[in-house]
Design a protein around this motif. Structure first.
Motif, mmCIF file in Angstrom:
data_model
loop_
_atom_site.group_PDB
_atom_site.id
_atom_site.type_symbol
_atom_site.label_atom_id
_atom_site.label_comp_id
_atom_site.label_asym_id
_atom_site.label_seq_id
_atom_site.Cartn_x
_atom_site.Cartn_y
_atom_site.Cartn_z
ATOM 1 N N CYS A 7 0.839 -1.213 0.000
ATOM 2 C CA CYS A 7 0.000 0.000 0.000
ATOM 3 C C CYS A 7 0.871 1.259 0.000
ATOM 4 C CB CYS A 7 -0.926 -0.008 1.216
ATOM 5 S SG CYS A 7 -2.184 -1.299 1.182
ATOM 6 N N TRP A 65 -4.760 -1.243 -8.112
ATOM 7 C CA TRP A 65 -5.441 -2.190 -7.232
ATOM 8 C C TRP A 65 -4.938 -3.621 -7.407
ATOM 9 C CZ3 TRP A 65 -7.755 -1.564 -2.913
ATOM 10 C CH2 TRP A 65 -8.626 -2.531 -2.414
ATOM 11 N N THR A 79 -8.055 0.477 6.766
ATOM 12 C CA THR A 79 -9.025 0.557 5.676
ATOM 13 C C THR A 79 -10.009 1.706 5.870
ATOM 14 O OG1 THR A 79 -10.537 -0.977 6.784
ATOM 15 C CG2 THR A 79 -8.883 -1.931 5.317
ATOM 16 N N GLY A 118 -12.084 -1.706 1.162
ATOM 17 C CA GLY A 118 -10.672 -2.032 1.260
ATOM 18 C C GLY A 118 -10.401 -3.361 1.926
#
Length: 262
Positions: free
Chosen positions: A25, A40, A147, A208
């Motif tokens: 991330c 993604w 998230t 997420g």
């Protein structure tokens, strides 16, 4: 396995999980990262490989739960609650250690990102109202640690986390990954990793896909504590959803397993 083995295994395994998962991330998000804007697909496969690595490392010591929802489901399935606190403590500590290591690995990138006026705004962005708003909502790098929803709807967000966790935990229970070697054994680590990738691709868009209370709560605590400039808020108003949702999902998955498979 002893309580000390469980605690050490879960701490190390969850730290590796968050280091590699949070690391992808950070790689995709932060300014001056070679992988910035990789997208993604990179995140979902990065988390899948993180699960694979963490399970292989920790399985000999603790059975590689790495997730309080998995621990809860196994306790319900086997009616054995004796080691649940030990598993949960190791998982939360490991998640915090892993998140702190992401910060160490990307220290320069965090500073470059959070001092860029295009990202955090110019001098006028730090007035009192702006600071209060930042403290209430997610800051610009919170997504590296934990998230958040694309559409903030508590019922939908909770349902998404429950459904995703049911899929994950059913996959773990039915393959016997943590069943004393009676199931697929080490092959189960690969299957679990692929299930995590599948959940991320199919169900990760709305929230997420935390699907793991420790994975979200531990790094969120670290985000709140780290001395990051202009880091904004930790979005504590949302924080209960990626904790409660996966725990409910784990319990439902255990119930389904006991009715349909046991």
């Amino acid at each position: 396995m002893s309580s000390s083995d469980i605690f050490i295994g879960e701490t190390i395994g969850t730290a590796v999980l968050i280091l590699l998962g949070g690391g992808v991330c950070a790689a995709v998000t932060l300014k001056a990262s070679k992988a910035r804007n990789a997208g993604w697909l990179a995140i979902t496969f990065g988390w899948g490989f993180a699960v694979l690595t963490a399970v292989y490392i920790s399985a000999p010591l603790s059975g590689a739960h790495l997730n309080p929802a998995v621990t809860l489901a196994l306790a319900i399935k086997d009616n054995d609650w004796s080691n649940v606190p030990t598993y949960w403590a190791g998982q939360l500590l490991g998640a915090m250690i892993g998140a702190a290591l992401v910060w160490v690995a990307y220290y320069g990138q965090f500073l470059a990102h959070l001092t860029d006026h295009e990202i955090v705004g110019g001098p006028g962005a730090q007035d009192t109202k702006a600071v209060e708003a930042q403290e209430a909502q997610a800051g610009p790098v919170l997504g590296i640690f934990s998230t958040g929803p694309e559409i903030r709807n508590a019922v939908q967000n909770l349902a998404t986390e429950i459904v995703g966790t049911v899929v994950l935990v059913l996959a773990v229970l039915t393959q016997g990954l943590n069943d004393g070697g009676k199931g697929l054994g080490t092959l189960g680590a690969l299957i679990t990793a692929l299930v995590v990738v599948s959940i991320g691709l199919s169900l990760g868009g709305p929230t997420g896909y935390a699907i793991n209370p420790a994975r979200d709560l531990g790094p969120r605590i670290v985000h709140a504590l780290l001395p990051l400039p202009n880091k904004g808020g930790s979005d504590w108003g949302y924080a209960w959803i990626p904790v409660v949702g996966p725990l409910v999902g784990g319990a439902i998955a255990a119930g389904i397993y006991n009715v349909a498979f046991a």
